[in-house]
Design an enzyme around this catalytic site. Sequence first.
Site, short mmCIF file in Angstrom:
data_model
loop_
_atom_site.label_atom_id
_atom_site.label_comp_id
_atom_site.label_asym_id
_atom_site.label_seq_id
_atom_site.Cartn_x
_atom_site.Cartn_y
_atom_site.Cartn_z
N ASN A 151 0.83 -1.25 0.02
CA ASN A 151 0.18 -0.09 0.09
C ASN A 151 0.80 1.34 0.05
OD1 ASN A 151 -2.86 1.14 0.33
ND2 ASN A 151 -1.84 2.28 1.71
N GLU A 152 0.78 1.95 -0.86
CA GLU A 152 1.33 3.41 -1.12
C GLU A 152 2.89 3.38 -0.73
OE1 GLU A 152 -1.06 6.42 0.94
OE2 GLU A 152 -2.45 6.64 -0.68
N CYS A 157 15.00 4.27 4.53
CA CYS A 157 15.72 3.61 5.72
C CYS A 157 17.26 3.83 5.61
CB CYS A 157 15.37 2.12 5.85
SG CYS A 157 16.44 1.34 7.02
N CYS A 159 19.41 2.21 7.79
CA CYS A 159 20.11 1.42 8.56
C CYS A 159 21.27 0.99 7.85
CB CYS A 159 19.20 -0.07 8.87
SG CYS A 159 19.12 -1.11 7.45
N CYS A 162 20.97 -0.78 4.59
CA CYS A 162 20.65 0.25 3.50
C CYS A 162 21.90 0.98 3.23
CB CYS A 162 19.69 1.06 3.76
SG CYS A 162 17.85 0.18 3.83
N GLU A 308 -8.10 4.63 -4.82
CA GLU A 308 -8.81 5.18 -3.70
C GLU A 308 -9.35 6.64 -3.76
OE1 GLU A 308 -6.31 5.33 -0.03
OE2 GLU A 308 -5.31 3.42 -0.40
N PHE A 358 -12.80 8.37 11.77
CA PHE A 358 -13.52 9.40 11.19
C PHE A 358 -13.20 9.84 9.88
CE2 PHE A 358 -12.99 10.40 15.99
CZ PHE A 358 -14.49 10.22 16.34
C1 GLA Z 1 -4.12 6.58 2.20
C2 GLA Z 1 -4.14 4.98 2.43
C3 GLA Z 1 -5.38 4.80 2.87
C4 GLA Z 1 -5.80 5.69 3.92
C5 GLA Z 1 -6.13 6.85 3.38
C6 GLA Z 1 -6.66 8.13 4.15
O1 GLA Z 1 -4.20 6.91 0.56
O2 GLA Z 1 -3.78 4.25 1.34
O3 GLA Z 1 -4.97 3.43 3.75
O4 GLA Z 1 -4.88 5.72 5.04
O5 GLA Z 1 -5.06 7.45 2.76
O6 GLA Z 1 -7.24 9.04 3.11
ZN ZN Z 2 17.44 -0.68 5.99
#
Ligand code: GLA
Ligand code: ZN
Length: 664
Positions: A151-152, A157, A159, A162, A308, A358
């Site tokens: 994810n994203e 890093c 360390c 690295c 997203e 939220f």
């Molecule tokens: C990012 C993440 C999600 C969530 C959204 C909230 O895009 O990928 O997991 O945290 O932000 O806006």
């Molecule tokens: Zn590292």
Amino acid sequence: MDKKFFDYIIHGGDYNPDQWINTPEIWDEDMRLMNLANVNSATVGIFAWSMLEPEEGVYNFEWLDKILDKLHANGKDVILATPSGARPAWLAQKYPEVLRVNENGIRNEYGVRHNHCLTSPVYREKVRKINTLLAQKYKDHPAVKMWHISNEYSGECHCELCQEAFRDWLKAHYKSLDELNEKWWNGFWSHQMTDWSQINSPKDRGENHVVAMKLAWKRFVSDSHISFYENEIAPLREITPDIPITTNFMRMYDGIDYQDFAKHLDLISWDNYPGWDRGETGKEALCAAFVHDTFRSMRDGQPFFLMESTPSIVNWHEVNKIPKPHRQAQSSVQAVAHGADSVQYFQWRKSRGGHEKFHGAVVDHCGHENTRVFREVSQLGADLRKLSDVVGKGYNGKVAIVYDWQNSWATSVFCGYNNNERDYFSECVKWYKPFYERGIAVDIIPMDGDFSKYDLVIAPFLYMLKDGTIDRIESYVNGGGQFVATYLTGIVDEDDLCYLGGFPADRLKDVFGLWCEETDSLPEGMTNTVEYNGKEYTAINFCDILHSTGAEVLGTYKADFYKENPAVTVNGYGKGKAYYVAFANEDEFIGDFIKDITDGLDLGAPEFSIPDGVSVRKRGDCTFILNFAESERTVTLDKEYTNLITDEKTEEITLPVCGYAVIK
Ligand code: GLA
Ligand code: ZN
């Protein structure tokens, strides 16, 4: 350019049934609500590692089996995620090397997400293992249609592993220390390196003034993300060769060269969170359009996924204003106009606790469908069904703007000229705007993209030149292309070494028929004036002081010691034309100038006129019309069209605030 993964637009989003494992009735309610919301897909498992492997080597896929079966029984496609974005506590406790080290050499404690070393062999091995199991388990599951990797990806890093990997990267890149010392100009401040081990990652308490090194570190970190990803997908490619792979990008995130990463994906996907209705909606729409076009252009116009977006608010603005009703639907349709084949949300159901409780979701804490947001999402789902004609349809513009990730790094790290005003993104968006306003598709490409496809290529602030760029500009113009460059073009090479012999670099002086002797920087509030075509325009921030060596002068400065010096020029070169705009300026000049140089070119603008605040974009044989203005707008069409949303034939369309139409 065309590429189809589904026969319909995917409508769904991040779904975390693992957070509701103790209330299985909620899972059934989710299925009922997804059907009501006209949602056809769910992205599952993004941060689910500790639910999949609660103890080292002890696996629990039962819940995932169940939810995938339920989703399938309800006709939903599943985008299955790999869980590397967050890790179980036991993993970090047993193998501390998986955690990131900050630039001061302090290892992070367990916590948050995206907190892993990109190099750690242990982490890579653990990720590979869990991904292998997921692939083996679900390779034949009929609901699983796509992989969502991690994810994203983001961060870095420092360390020891690295640092060592960085040195190896440098050795491969520079071959010898002598070469590195030369390229980094290490004679300056006595910085010659005599052993590779003397080199560490850039940091404030150490080296942070060697620009070439900072660029090398950025390239290394970007490559580390890509190699981390390649390690993640190796088992998936082997076990599920037919399931397409993507990972979600974050807008113009600076930490990874997305234009490079894109080559490793089957399709691009990205997470779009404009700040709608906070006072600058027109500008947000313009910037979102630019970013969509950037991602569409990354794979030759191929459709991308909107992985997203929020169905209502986010939780990470200082003040989380609710966008106007229907704004999110309009924002989603804008994405489709620019090439998205999906509209997905973060998130399906609001979590009950935790950091994002939220953040907007399709299903709120009230738990039922009687909410404005839910109704708008289901209405949009119904509208998207009517747009299956565009699915899989990619497209390219006839105009390209060069926005190059590595030039963005280079323009942000050097010290000199105007250090306050170096917003490369905004500068590129300024040049994009006149096309956007006329409904003309523009591709956003790196400097090593294929110029020959375009009638016009505009490269604002092309400060750094990657190897081969000089040749490519020259042969493009020579072959009949029109190329526009601006102030501070062709100043340094990939290692931030200045070109000698006058700017712009090398043979570009012949292509543009000029050379630049000095560059003036104007403090905020100070301006110059440029006269072009009998009209006066304001120059701000940067003014190159040019000598024409053959270029025709189209505009000149009107003040300061360089009064009457060229400010806008054109040079015939081979069969083409090379324009130089020597000064930074406000939109007005760019608008007029673009109108002049595109006069007579067919760039695919719509046949009808576009009212102020309205955005128009053609995709396939559909035309999207979106009203981002603060009041109603009427668009008079050039002939009769069918409005695919209302199914009516029409020659005129009136759109309320946040309204959209798709005509054919
Ligand atoms: C990012 C993440 C999600 C969530 C959204 C909230 O895009 O990928 O997991 O945290 O932000 O806006
Ligand atoms: Zn590292």
